[in-house]
Enzyme design. Structure first.
Site, PDB file in Angstrom:
ATOM      1  N   GLU A 112     -49.668 -73.957  88.209  1.00  0.00           N
ATOM      2  CA  GLU A 112     -49.151 -72.625  88.576  1.00  0.00           C
ATOM      3  C   GLU A 112     -49.952 -71.523  87.880  1.00  0.00           C
ATOM      4  O   GLU A 112     -50.298 -70.515  88.488  1.00  0.00           O
ATOM      5  CB  GLU A 112     -47.670 -72.516  88.201  1.00  0.00           C
ATOM      6  CG  GLU A 112     -46.783 -73.370  89.094  1.00  0.00           C
ATOM      7  CD  GLU A 112     -45.323 -73.411  88.673  1.00  0.00           C
ATOM      8  OE1 GLU A 112     -44.484 -73.693  89.534  1.00  0.00           O
ATOM      9  OE2 GLU A 112     -45.020 -73.178  87.502  1.00  0.00           O
ATOM     10  N   LYS A 129     -42.166 -69.967  82.812  1.00  0.00           N
ATOM     11  CA  LYS A 129     -42.244 -70.833  83.977  1.00  0.00           C
ATOM     12  C   LYS A 129     -42.371 -72.281  83.499  1.00  0.00           C
ATOM     13  O   LYS A 129     -42.655 -72.535  82.341  1.00  0.00           O
ATOM     14  CB  LYS A 129     -43.475 -70.463  84.830  1.00  0.00           C
ATOM     15  CG  LYS A 129     -43.220 -69.194  85.629  1.00  0.00           C
ATOM     16  CD  LYS A 129     -44.325 -68.890  86.636  1.00  0.00           C
ATOM     17  CE  LYS A 129     -44.697 -70.000  87.574  1.00  0.00           C
ATOM     18  NZ  LYS A 129     -43.570 -70.584  88.316  1.00  0.00           N
ATOM     19  N   GLY A 130     -42.158 -73.194  84.456  1.00  0.00           N
ATOM     20  CA  GLY A 130     -42.342 -74.603  84.128  1.00  0.00           C
ATOM     21  C   GLY A 130     -41.067 -75.409  84.165  1.00  0.00           C
ATOM     22  O   GLY A 130     -41.081 -76.605  83.876  1.00  0.00           O
ATOM     23  N   GLY A 189     -42.051 -68.800  91.947  1.00  0.00           N
ATOM     24  CA  GLY A 189     -40.797 -68.464  91.284  1.00  0.00           C
ATOM     25  C   GLY A 189     -41.018 -68.338  89.781  1.00  0.00           C
ATOM     26  O   GLY A 189     -42.144 -68.405  89.291  1.00  0.00           O
ATOM     27  N   ALA A 190     -39.940 -68.145  89.049  1.00  0.00           N
ATOM     28  CA  ALA A 190     -40.004 -68.105  87.582  1.00  0.00           C
ATOM     29  C   ALA A 190     -38.620 -68.444  87.050  1.00  0.00           C
ATOM     30  O   ALA A 190     -37.626 -68.385  87.779  1.00  0.00           O
ATOM     31  CB  ALA A 190     -40.422 -66.719  87.098  1.00  0.00           C
ATOM     32  N   LYS A 209     -32.355 -63.894  86.753  1.00  0.00           N
ATOM     33  CA  LYS A 209     -33.486 -64.328  85.926  1.00  0.00           C
ATOM     34  C   LYS A 209     -34.173 -63.171  85.200  1.00  0.00           C
ATOM     35  O   LYS A 209     -35.117 -63.384  84.446  1.00  0.00           O
ATOM     36  CB  LYS A 209     -34.496 -65.066  86.793  1.00  0.00           C
ATOM     37  CG  LYS A 209     -33.946 -66.412  87.281  1.00  0.00           C
ATOM     38  CD  LYS A 209     -34.883 -67.040  88.253  1.00  0.00           C
ATOM     39  CE  LYS A 209     -34.458 -68.472  88.554  1.00  0.00           C
ATOM     40  NZ  LYS A 209     -35.359 -69.097  89.511  1.00  0.00           N
ATOM     41  N   THR A 217     -36.812 -71.776  95.007  1.00  0.00           N
ATOM     42  CA  THR A 217     -37.035 -70.513  95.723  1.00  0.00           C
ATOM     43  C   THR A 217     -38.255 -70.662  96.622  1.00  0.00           C
ATOM     44  O   THR A 217     -38.260 -70.212  97.775  1.00  0.00           O
ATOM     45  CB  THR A 217     -37.249 -69.353  94.717  1.00  0.00           C
ATOM     46  OG1 THR A 217     -36.278 -69.462  93.668  1.00  0.00           O
ATOM     47  CG2 THR A 217     -37.118 -67.997  95.399  1.00  0.00           C
TER      48      THR A 217
HETATM   49  C1  5RP Z   1     -41.808 -74.695  88.350  1.00  0.00           C
HETATM   50  C2  5RP Z   1     -41.467 -73.280  88.080  1.00  0.00           C
HETATM   51  C3  5RP Z   1     -40.507 -72.615  89.009  1.00  0.00           C
HETATM   52  O1  5RP Z   1     -41.136 -71.530  89.594  1.00  0.00           O
HETATM   53  C4  5RP Z   1     -39.312 -72.165  88.239  1.00  0.00           C
HETATM   54  O2  5RP Z   1     -38.763 -73.294  87.577  1.00  0.00           O
HETATM   55  C5  5RP Z   1     -38.251 -71.527  89.153  1.00  0.00           C
HETATM   56  O3  5RP Z   1     -37.738 -72.486  90.009  1.00  0.00           O
HETATM   57  P1  5RP Z   1     -36.520 -72.208  90.979  1.00  0.00           P
HETATM   58  O4  5RP Z   1     -37.024 -71.313  92.065  1.00  0.00           O
HETATM   59  O5  5RP Z   1     -36.123 -73.563  91.456  1.00  0.00           O
HETATM   60  O6  5RP Z   1     -35.420 -71.565  90.182  1.00  0.00           O
HETATM   61  O7  5RP Z   1     -41.949 -72.653  87.173  1.00  0.00           O
HETATM   62  O8  5RP Z   1     -42.667 -75.220  87.388  1.00  0.00           O
END
Ligand code: 5RP
Length: 232
Positions: free
Chosen positions: A105, A96-97, A84-85, A123, A31
């Site tokens: 982050e 997150k992560g 993002g999350a 989400k 994202t």
């Molecule tokens: C990275 C994160 C990202 O924000 C989380 O995984 C969401 O990613 P995406 O936008 O690809 O769904 O925490 O460490």
């Protein structure tokens, strides 16, 4: 609407929160890639900002989109952090992560006056925990740390990349932990962070000031009235 489209529209909305002169924490993930792309377009049109990236991959993307970068050598606080999350609950708690960048982050979100989270509707959850909780740990004695986490009632698995332990930008490992649905996220966060060997957990407890959520028709803004802008 396809997932990528949902990510794009929320990313576009996030960029409207960025104003001239701001210093911005730049999150990580797919994202955020769109946020960086849209932000790059604004920079091209003359928007004067600088960013601190939450990962090496975001630093590379920021360079690709000509977004000026700075560091904590030059600034002590950020006006805004956008990220993002993986999951968000109704109490503004996050997992997150997923992309492995949770430590930087969290540090960057904590250094920002306002933390804005960008997600698509898939989400938003009633209770966190369907997404495995990433926990960053030091490599030394990881087996011991993993066992301590299991003693809390989780099942933890060392994240792998090409049959090797996945290494974070900080030189650490990640355990992806299954606690089932998490009944008390603040308490679990405290317990995890009190284990020697744990560097940080991917639970972000009531840190987000705003969550922008895209669904098929628009982007909804959830304002967290329980926290003020972080005073720094
Ligand atoms: C990275 C994160 C990202 O924000 C989380 O995984 C969401 O990613 P995406 O936008 O690809 O769904 O925490 O460490």
């Amino acid at each position: 609407m396809k997932n990528n489209e949902l990510k794009k529209i929320v990313a576009k909305e996030a960029v409207t929160h960025i104003k001239d002169g701001m210093t911005i924490g730049l999150g990580t993930g797919s994202t955020m890639r769109y946020v960086l792309e849209f932000l790059g377009d604004q920079v091209k049109k003359g928007l004067d900002i600088s960013g601190i990236p939450t990962s090496e991959s975001t630093a590379e993307l920021a360079k690709k989109f000509n977004i000026p970068l700075t560091s904590f050598k030059n600034v002590k606080k950020l006006d805004i952090a956008i990220d993002g999350a993986d999951e968000v609950d109704a109490h503004f708690n996050l997992i997150k992560g997923g992309g492995g960048a949770l430590l930087r982050e969290k540090l960057i979100a904590n250094a920002a006056k306002s933390f804005i989270v960008v997600i698509d509707k898939n989400k938003l959850v009633e209770q966190l925990g369907a997404f495995l909780l990433p926990v960053e740990i030091i490599p030394f004695g990881w087996e011991v740390t993993s066992q301590k986490i299991m003693d809390l009632g989780g099942v933890s698995k060392l994240r792998q990349l090409e049959n090797q332990p996945y290494i974070t930008d900080n030189g650490n490992y990640i355990l992806d932990c299954d606690f089932g649905l998490i009944g008390n996220p603040p308490s679990l966060e405290k317990s995890l962070n009190s284990i020697t060997g744990v560097v940080e957990s991917g639970l972000f407890i009531n840190m987000a000031n705003k969550v922008l959520v895209s669904d098929d028709s628009n982007v909804q803004t959830l304002n967290n009235i329980l926290i003020k802008e972080h005073s720094l």
